[in-house]
Design a protein around this motif. Structure first.
Motif, PDB file in Angstrom:
ATOM      1  N   LEU A 117       0.842  -1.203   0.000  1.00 29.27           N
ATOM      2  CA  LEU A 117       0.000   0.000   0.000  1.00 29.27           C
ATOM      3  C   LEU A 117       0.874   1.250   0.000  1.00 29.27           C
ATOM      4  O   LEU A 117       0.638   2.180  -0.785  1.00 29.27           O
ATOM      5  N   LEU A 118       1.888   1.277   0.839  1.00 28.04           N
ATOM      6  CA  LEU A 118       2.778   2.437   0.889  1.00 28.04           C
ATOM      7  C   LEU A 118       3.502   2.643  -0.441  1.00 28.04           C
ATOM      8  O   LEU A 118       3.681   3.782  -0.885  1.00 28.04           O
ATOM      9  N   ALA A 119       3.882   1.553  -1.093  1.00 23.56           N
ATOM     10  CA  ALA A 119       4.542   1.658  -2.404  1.00 23.56           C
ATOM     11  C   ALA A 119       3.581   2.224  -3.448  1.00 23.56           C
ATOM     12  O   ALA A 119       3.972   3.068  -4.270  1.00 23.56           O
ATOM     13  N   GLU A 120       2.332   1.801  -3.415  1.00 23.17           N
ATOM     14  CA  GLU A 120       1.340   2.315  -4.375  1.00 23.17           C
ATOM     15  C   GLU A 120       1.014   3.786  -4.107  1.00 23.17           C
ATOM     16  O   GLU A 120       0.835   4.566  -5.039  1.00 23.17           O
ATOM     17  N   ILE A 121       0.946   4.158  -2.841  1.00 26.32           N
ATOM     18  CA  ILE A 121       0.715   5.572  -2.503  1.00 26.32           C
ATOM     19  C   ILE A 121       1.882   6.407  -3.014  1.00 26.32           C
ATOM     20  O   ILE A 121       1.691   7.470  -3.617  1.00 26.32           O
ATOM     21  N   ASP A 122       3.096   5.917  -2.795  1.00 19.31           N
ATOM     22  CA  ASP A 122       4.281   6.627  -3.277  1.00 19.31           C
ATOM     23  C   ASP A 122       4.241   6.767  -4.800  1.00 19.31           C
ATOM     24  O   ASP A 122       4.537   7.839  -5.339  1.00 19.31           O
ATOM     25  N   SER A 160      -4.954   3.547 -10.203  1.00 18.83           N
ATOM     26  CA  SER A 160      -6.005   3.487  -9.190  1.00 18.83           C
ATOM     27  C   SER A 160      -6.396   2.055  -8.842  1.00 18.83           C
ATOM     28  O   SER A 160      -6.648   1.749  -7.675  1.00 18.83           O
ATOM     29  N   ALA A 161      -6.439   1.157  -9.821  1.00 17.71           N
ATOM     30  CA  ALA A 161      -6.807  -0.231  -9.532  1.00 17.71           C
ATOM     31  C   ALA A 161      -5.769  -0.896  -8.625  1.00 17.71           C
ATOM     32  O   ALA A 161      -6.121  -1.611  -7.682  1.00 17.71           O
ATOM     33  N   ALA A 162      -4.489  -0.654  -8.881  1.00 20.57           N
ATOM     34  CA  ALA A 162      -3.429  -1.229  -8.053  1.00 20.57           C
ATOM     35  C   ALA A 162      -3.452  -0.626  -6.650  1.00 20.57           C
ATOM     36  O   ALA A 162      -3.250  -1.335  -5.658  1.00 20.57           O
ATOM     37  N   LEU A 163      -3.714   0.674  -6.569  1.00 21.20           N
ATOM     38  CA  LEU A 163      -3.797   1.349  -5.269  1.00 21.20           C
ATOM     39  C   LEU A 163      -4.952   0.782  -4.455  1.00 21.20           C
ATOM     40  O   LEU A 163      -4.802   0.450  -3.274  1.00 21.20           O
ATOM     41  N   THR A 164      -6.106   0.653  -5.086  1.00 19.21           N
ATOM     42  CA  THR A 164      -7.277   0.116  -4.395  1.00 19.21           C
ATOM     43  C   THR A 164      -7.038  -1.322  -3.951  1.00 19.21           C
ATOM     44  O   THR A 164      -7.367  -1.693  -2.824  1.00 19.21           O
ATOM     45  N   SER A 165      -6.439  -2.126  -4.810  1.00 16.56           N
ATOM     46  CA  SER A 165      -6.141  -3.515  -4.474  1.00 16.56           C
ATOM     47  C   SER A 165      -5.167  -3.592  -3.293  1.00 16.56           C
ATOM     48  O   SER A 165      -5.347  -4.402  -2.381  1.00 16.56           O
ATOM     49  N   ASP A 175      -5.878  -5.268   0.485  1.00 21.22           N
ATOM     50  CA  ASP A 175      -5.047  -6.355   1.005  1.00 21.22           C
ATOM     51  C   ASP A 175      -4.221  -5.964   2.231  1.00 21.22           C
ATOM     52  O   ASP A 175      -3.639  -6.831   2.876  1.00 21.22           O
ATOM     53  N   ALA A 176      -4.155  -4.677   2.536  1.00 17.88           N
ATOM     54  CA  ALA A 176      -3.320  -4.205   3.647  1.00 17.88           C
ATOM     55  C   ALA A 176      -4.023  -4.394   4.989  1.00 17.88           C
ATOM     56  O   ALA A 176      -5.243  -4.282   5.090  1.00 17.88           O
ATOM     57  N   VAL A 177      -3.227  -4.658   6.004  1.00 25.35           N
ATOM     58  CA  VAL A 177      -3.732  -4.660   7.373  1.00 25.35           C
ATOM     59  C   VAL A 177      -3.455  -3.269   7.924  1.00 25.35           C
ATOM     60  O   VAL A 177      -2.301  -2.879   8.110  1.00 25.35           O
ATOM     61  N   VAL A 178      -4.532  -2.496   8.122  1.00 25.23           N
ATOM     62  CA  VAL A 178      -4.410  -1.128   8.600  1.00 25.23           C
ATOM     63  C   VAL A 178      -4.923  -1.041  10.033  1.00 25.23           C
ATOM     64  O   VAL A 178      -5.653  -1.922  10.508  1.00 25.23           O
ATOM     65  N   LEU A 179      -4.549   0.020  10.692  1.00 27.43           N
ATOM     66  CA  LEU A 179      -5.018   0.269  12.055  1.00 27.43           C
ATOM     67  C   LEU A 179      -6.157   1.277  12.004  1.00 27.43           C
ATOM     68  O   LEU A 179      -6.058   2.281  11.304  1.00 27.43           O
ATOM     69  N   VAL A 180      -7.236   0.992  12.726  1.00 26.60           N
ATOM     70  CA  VAL A 180      -8.355   1.919  12.805  1.00 26.60           C
ATOM     71  C   VAL A 180      -8.625   2.228  14.272  1.00 26.60           C
ATOM     72  O   VAL A 180      -8.562   1.341  15.127  1.00 26.60           O
ATOM     73  N   ALA A 234       2.210  11.521   3.317  1.00 27.42           N
ATOM     74  CA  ALA A 234       1.555  11.162   2.051  1.00 27.42           C
ATOM     75  C   ALA A 234       0.165  10.587   2.318  1.00 27.42           C
ATOM     76  O   ALA A 234      -0.078   9.404   2.135  1.00 27.42           O
ATOM     77  N   PRO A 235      -0.764  11.432   2.759  1.00 27.64           N
ATOM     78  CA  PRO A 235      -2.122  10.916   3.001  1.00 27.64           C
ATOM     79  C   PRO A 235      -2.773  10.482   1.689  1.00 27.64           C
ATOM     80  O   PRO A 235      -2.441  10.998   0.621  1.00 27.64           O
ATOM     81  N   MET A 236      -3.677   9.534   1.772  1.00 26.72           N
ATOM     82  CA  MET A 236      -4.387   9.066   0.574  1.00 26.72           C
ATOM     83  C   MET A 236      -5.854   8.874   0.923  1.00 26.72           C
ATOM     84  O   MET A 236      -6.183   8.218   1.905  1.00 26.72           O
ATOM     85  N   ALA A 237      -6.720   9.463   0.106  1.00 24.79           N
ATOM     86  CA  ALA A 237      -8.160   9.365   0.317  1.00 24.79           C
ATOM     87  C   ALA A 237      -8.783   8.433  -0.715  1.00 24.79           C
ATOM     88  O   ALA A 237      -8.445   8.470  -1.892  1.00 24.79           O
ATOM     89  N   PHE A 238      -9.688   7.617  -0.238  1.00 26.43           N
ATOM     90  CA  PHE A 238     -10.522   6.764  -1.071  1.00 26.43           C
ATOM     91  C   PHE A 238     -11.952   7.231  -0.848  1.00 26.43           C
ATOM     92  O   PHE A 238     -12.610   6.815   0.099  1.00 26.43           O
ATOM     93  N   PRO A 239     -12.419   8.151  -1.694  1.00 28.43           N
ATOM     94  CA  PRO A 239     -13.746   8.737  -1.464  1.00 28.43           C
ATOM     95  C   PRO A 239     -14.867   7.738  -1.732  1.00 28.43           C
ATOM     96  O   PRO A 239     -14.650   6.720  -2.408  1.00 28.43           O
TER      97      PRO A 239
END
Length: 125
Positions: free
Chosen positions: A11-16, A25-30, A34-39, A113-118
């Motif tokens: 995910l960080l590589a795609e954001i970069d 966008s498809a690779a970023l979304t994928s 698949d990432a384990v994120v903290l909420v 490098a924030p990233m938004a998925f609206p």
């Protein structure tokens, strides 16, 4: 899984790549799915949303450092806050459909490098 980024390397590589102008966008979304994120969690174990200009957002973080950075920016840095590690796909497929308002996801909102998925356009209209 990398302890610091909780398996978010792709995910960080795609954001970069997006910030460098050659992301897809498809690779970023994928990668997000698949990432384990903290909420963050509320005291009653719910995932909170933050409203910005009529759209709700779920904040997700790629590391404990990014979550701490967010808390400090909000003036909550000295408080102990709970969080949960979850696959991005669980946010998109399981959480967001249960919410009443149009909701997107923002990753590392106070990071370099924030990233938004609206939300989908038809959900906002």
């Amino acid at each position: 899984m990398d302890d610091e980024t909780h398996g978010c390397d792709a995910l960080l590589a795609e954001i970069d790549a997006f910030y460098q102008g050659f992301g897809h966008s498809a690779a970023l979304t994928s990668a997000f799915r698949d990432a384990v994120v903290l909420v963050p969690l509320t005291d009653d174990e719910r995932i909170p949303t933050s409203a910005v200009v009529g759209i709700d957002w779920v904040c997700a973080f790629t590391s404990e450092y990014e979550y701490a950075r967010y808390l400090v920016a909000r003036g909550e840095g000295s408080e102990v806050r709970k969080y949960h590690a979850v696959l991005g796909r669980r946010i998109v497929d399981d959480l967001i459909p249960t919410l009443q308002a149009p909701t997107g996801v923002v990753v590392d909102p106070c990071g370099a490098a924030p990233m938004a998925f609206p939300p989908a356009a038809e959900d906002v209209a």
